[in-house]
Design a protein around this motif. Structure first.
Motif, PDB file in Angstrom:
ATOM      1  N   TRP A   1      -5.319  -9.867   1.263  1.00 53.47           N
ATOM      2  CA  TRP A   1      -4.409  -9.445   0.199  1.00 53.47           C
ATOM      3  C   TRP A   1      -4.755 -10.184  -1.073  1.00 53.47           C
ATOM      4  O   TRP A   1      -4.848 -11.418  -1.079  1.00 53.47           O
ATOM      5  CB  TRP A   1      -2.975  -9.726   0.613  1.00 53.47           C
ATOM      6  CG  TRP A   1      -2.577  -8.958   1.831  1.00 53.47           C
ATOM      7  CD1 TRP A   1      -2.765  -9.336   3.132  1.00 53.47           C
ATOM      8  CD2 TRP A   1      -1.971  -7.669   1.871  1.00 53.47           C
ATOM      9  NE1 TRP A   1      -2.294  -8.364   3.982  1.00 53.47           N
ATOM     10  CE2 TRP A   1      -1.796  -7.329   3.234  1.00 53.47           C
ATOM     11  CE3 TRP A   1      -1.542  -6.764   0.893  1.00 53.47           C
ATOM     12  CZ2 TRP A   1      -1.228  -6.132   3.631  1.00 53.47           C
ATOM     13  CZ3 TRP A   1      -0.970  -5.576   1.288  1.00 53.47           C
ATOM     14  CH2 TRP A   1      -0.808  -5.261   2.653  1.00 53.47           C
TER      15      TRP A   1
ATOM     16  N   PRO B   1      -3.629  -5.082   9.685  1.00 50.23           N
ATOM     17  CA  PRO B   1      -2.362  -4.490   9.260  1.00 50.23           C
ATOM     18  C   PRO B   1      -1.114  -4.906  10.054  1.00 50.23           C
ATOM     19  O   PRO B   1      -0.091  -5.245   9.471  1.00 50.23           O
ATOM     20  CB  PRO B   1      -2.633  -2.993   9.390  1.00 50.23           C
ATOM     21  CG  PRO B   1      -4.089  -2.872   9.087  1.00 50.23           C
ATOM     22  CD  PRO B   1      -4.727  -4.100   9.687  1.00 50.23           C
TER      23      PRO B   1
ATOM     24  N   GLN C   1       1.610  -7.227   8.119  1.00 49.50           N
ATOM     25  CA  GLN C   1       2.892  -6.625   7.770  1.00 49.50           C
ATOM     26  C   GLN C   1       4.046  -7.452   8.333  1.00 49.50           C
ATOM     27  O   GLN C   1       5.056  -7.654   7.664  1.00 49.50           O
ATOM     28  CB  GLN C   1       2.922  -5.211   8.340  1.00 49.50           C
ATOM     29  CG  GLN C   1       3.931  -4.316   7.690  1.00 49.50           C
ATOM     30  CD  GLN C   1       3.909  -2.941   8.335  1.00 49.50           C
ATOM     31  OE1 GLN C   1       3.630  -2.790   9.521  1.00 49.50           O
ATOM     32  NE2 GLN C   1       4.201  -1.930   7.548  1.00 49.50           N
TER      33      GLN C   1
ATOM     34  N   ASN D   1       2.477  -7.508   2.710  1.00 50.72           N
ATOM     35  CA  ASN D   1       2.500  -6.250   1.954  1.00 50.72           C
ATOM     36  C   ASN D   1       3.546  -6.284   0.831  1.00 50.72           C
ATOM     37  O   ASN D   1       3.528  -5.452  -0.054  1.00 50.72           O
ATOM     38  CB  ASN D   1       2.761  -5.061   2.897  1.00 50.72           C
ATOM     39  CG  ASN D   1       3.959  -5.288   3.795  1.00 50.72           C
ATOM     40  OD1 ASN D   1       4.159  -6.392   4.301  1.00 50.72           O
ATOM     41  ND2 ASN D   1       4.772  -4.276   3.992  1.00 50.72           N
TER      42      ASN D   1
ATOM     43  N   TYR E   1      -5.010  -4.526  -1.124  1.00 51.02           N
ATOM     44  CA  TYR E   1      -5.343  -4.841   0.275  1.00 51.02           C
ATOM     45  C   TYR E   1      -6.790  -4.418   0.520  1.00 51.02           C
ATOM     46  O   TYR E   1      -7.101  -3.228   0.502  1.00 51.02           O
ATOM     47  CB  TYR E   1      -4.383  -4.086   1.191  1.00 51.02           C
ATOM     48  CG  TYR E   1      -4.337  -4.558   2.631  1.00 51.02           C
ATOM     49  CD1 TYR E   1      -4.762  -5.831   3.009  1.00 51.02           C
ATOM     50  CD2 TYR E   1      -3.829  -3.724   3.638  1.00 51.02           C
ATOM     51  CE1 TYR E   1      -4.687  -6.266   4.326  1.00 51.02           C
ATOM     52  CE2 TYR E   1      -3.754  -4.151   4.963  1.00 51.02           C
ATOM     53  CZ  TYR E   1      -4.178  -5.420   5.294  1.00 51.02           C
ATOM     54  OH  TYR E   1      -4.101  -5.835   6.604  1.00 51.02           O
TER      55      TYR E   1
ATOM     56  N   ILE F   1       1.321   1.250   5.714  1.00 48.57           N
ATOM     57  CA  ILE F   1       0.759   0.641   4.501  1.00 48.57           C
ATOM     58  C   ILE F   1       0.218   1.734   3.562  1.00 48.57           C
ATOM     59  O   ILE F   1       0.404   1.686   2.358  1.00 48.57           O
ATOM     60  CB  ILE F   1      -0.315  -0.405   4.881  1.00 48.57           C
ATOM     61  CG1 ILE F   1       0.383  -1.659   5.437  1.00 48.57           C
ATOM     62  CG2 ILE F   1      -1.206  -0.770   3.688  1.00 48.57           C
ATOM     63  CD1 ILE F   1      -0.525  -2.683   6.073  1.00 48.57           C
TER      64      ILE F   1
ATOM     65  N   ASP G   1       2.904   3.338   1.518  1.00 48.39           N
ATOM     66  CA  ASP G   1       3.578   2.479   0.550  1.00 48.39           C
ATOM     67  C   ASP G   1       2.856   2.591  -0.803  1.00 48.39           C
ATOM     68  O   ASP G   1       1.723   2.130  -0.958  1.00 48.39           O
ATOM     69  CB  ASP G   1       3.536   1.030   1.067  1.00 48.39           C
ATOM     70  CG  ASP G   1       4.384   0.103   0.211  1.00 48.39           C
ATOM     71  OD1 ASP G   1       4.628   0.420  -0.966  1.00 48.39           O
ATOM     72  OD2 ASP G   1       4.784  -0.951   0.738  1.00 48.39           O
TER      73      ASP G   1
ATOM     74  N   ILE H   1       1.061  -0.333  -2.780  1.00 47.99           N
ATOM     75  CA  ILE H   1      -0.155  -0.991  -2.280  1.00 47.99           C
ATOM     76  C   ILE H   1      -1.390  -0.144  -2.558  1.00 47.99           C
ATOM     77  O   ILE H   1      -1.387   1.068  -2.341  1.00 47.99           O
ATOM     78  CB  ILE H   1      -0.048  -1.246  -0.757  1.00 47.99           C
ATOM     79  CG1 ILE H   1       1.133  -2.186  -0.489  1.00 47.99           C
ATOM     80  CG2 ILE H   1      -1.336  -1.844  -0.199  1.00 47.99           C
ATOM     81  CD1 ILE H   1       1.538  -2.236   0.964  1.00 47.99           C
TER      82      ILE H   1
END
Ligand code: CA
Length: 366
Positions: A166, A224, A228, A233, A239, A297, A300, A303
């Motif tokens: 990240w 992931p 998470q 996240n 990412y 992810i 979202d 991200i």
């Protein structure tokens, strides 16, 4: 002679013959061994309740208990409950604890070459690691490396491919790594430093806050599913993939060699077979959970999922070769394992290049 007397005489003669024979000791030992109950402890490097990893260690203990019909009872303690996570190897080595579960690169300070049995940057994925360890001489080498510490290792789990991590800014070129404060341990951290970054060491529990507050600019963790769970996240926007620094981190079951030698053959077989089964369980759960978490992810909108630019990966790979060569130059034990690893990988790569690599390329281009 009555029947009872005949039976007694027969039994006596068997006993006398048996006394003369060489097998009486082992039969008696076997009978004693079959009755002996072992109550062992296992300490792990994982936080309490940590999904997949700690759960895998607990499942191992449960299965061994069932299969041994209660003759080998293993009580599992998470990191810090009995022994701090980074002292697991020492506790097993000294024999104060019979068993441990973790990953070999945690002991890099004591045994630098152990890192090859975990994962090294741009190294082999889980499949290559399994082939090397079980059939390519890797496990024998691993046992030699741990023998002076009275520790016997068994492969027991693999994270599968990890993620690059990240980031709170985009990485468009190697210049963007200059001055980057990133939580990235081990050899990956050394490579990042060579690229001009600042690797930071930090326990898992501190990462979220450090990234969210800007104490660090980036972090790697696992993939992931676990990322998470840690809330990463919500702490950074970009990412990146792939996890060049950890392409398939192997876990280990470690056993004090004196305690291991006390186990009768059937319990040894149960331990070894269960370790192999749990290795598969952990790896399969990782692959399963990560694709589920990735879907969330992707959905979202905050991200951005990004691949590292190819020239950045190429340069990191070149810096990895320099880093490994330098470590090997300074340490003959490291060099020995590095050479065995590299030789196997070269042959294995020839195979994957014209099998799975080509196949995956075709699927990707569709
Ligand atoms: Ca990691």
């Amino acid at each position: 002679m009555t029947v009872t007397k005949q039976v007694i005489m027969l039994l006596l003669s068997i006993l006398l013959v048996a006394c003369d024979g060489p097998d009486i000791g082992s039969d008696a030992d076997k009978a004693t061994a079959e009755r002996r109950v072992f109550n062992w402890k296992m300490v792990t490097t994982w936080p309490p309740g940590f999904p997949v990893f700690q759960e895998g260690a607990e499942e191992f203990a449960r299965r061994v208990g069932v299969m041994s019909n209660g003759r080998l009872n293993i009580r599992v303690y998470a990191g810090g409950e009995l022994v701090p996570p980074l002292q697991v190897f020492d506790a097993v080595s000294q024999g104060t604890i019979e068993m441990g579960h973790g990953s070999p690169y945690y002991w890099a300070g004591k045994v630098p070459e152990a890192q090859f049995f975990s994962s090294v940057p741009f190294g082999m994925t889980a499949k290559g690691m399994n082939a090397w360890l079980y059939y390519g001489g890797g496990l024998e080498l691993w046992r030699e490396v741990y023998a002076p510490f009275n520790v016997v290792p068994f492969p027991m789990g693999n994270t599968g491919m990890q993620m690059g991590g990240w980031f709170n800014k985009k990485i468009n070129s190697l210049d963007d790594i200059k001055g980057l404060r990133m939580r990235i341990p081990g050899l990956g951290g050394k490579v990042l430093k060579r690229a001009g970054g600042n690797p930071v060491l930090m326990a898992g529990s501190e990462i979220y806050t450090a990234l969210e507050r800007g104490t660090i600019d980036a972090t790697e963790w696992v993939a992931p599913f676990h990322d998470q769970r840690l809330g990463l996240n919500r702490a950074a926007k970009f990412y990146y993939y792939p996890g060049w620094h950890e392409p398939g981190t192997m876990f280990e079951l470690i056993i004090n060699s004196n305690k291991w030698n006390e186990l009768p053959a059937d319990l040894k077989q149960i331990v070894e077979t269960t370790a192999t089964a749990i290795s598969q369980t952990i790896y399969s759960q990782m692959e399963y959970n990560n694709q589920i978490a990735l879907q969330a992810i992707r959905e979202d909108s905050r991200i951005e999922l990004l691949q590292f630019p190819e020239d950045v990966l190429r340069e990191l790979r070149a810096l990895t070769a320099v880093t490994l060569d330098e470590e090997a130059e300074a340490n003959p034990a490291f060099k020995r394992v590095y050479e065995a690893y590299r030789n196997f990988r070269e042959d294995y790569t020839e195979w994957t290049r014209l099998s799975e690599d080509v196949y995956q390329d075709i699927l990707r281009s569709e």
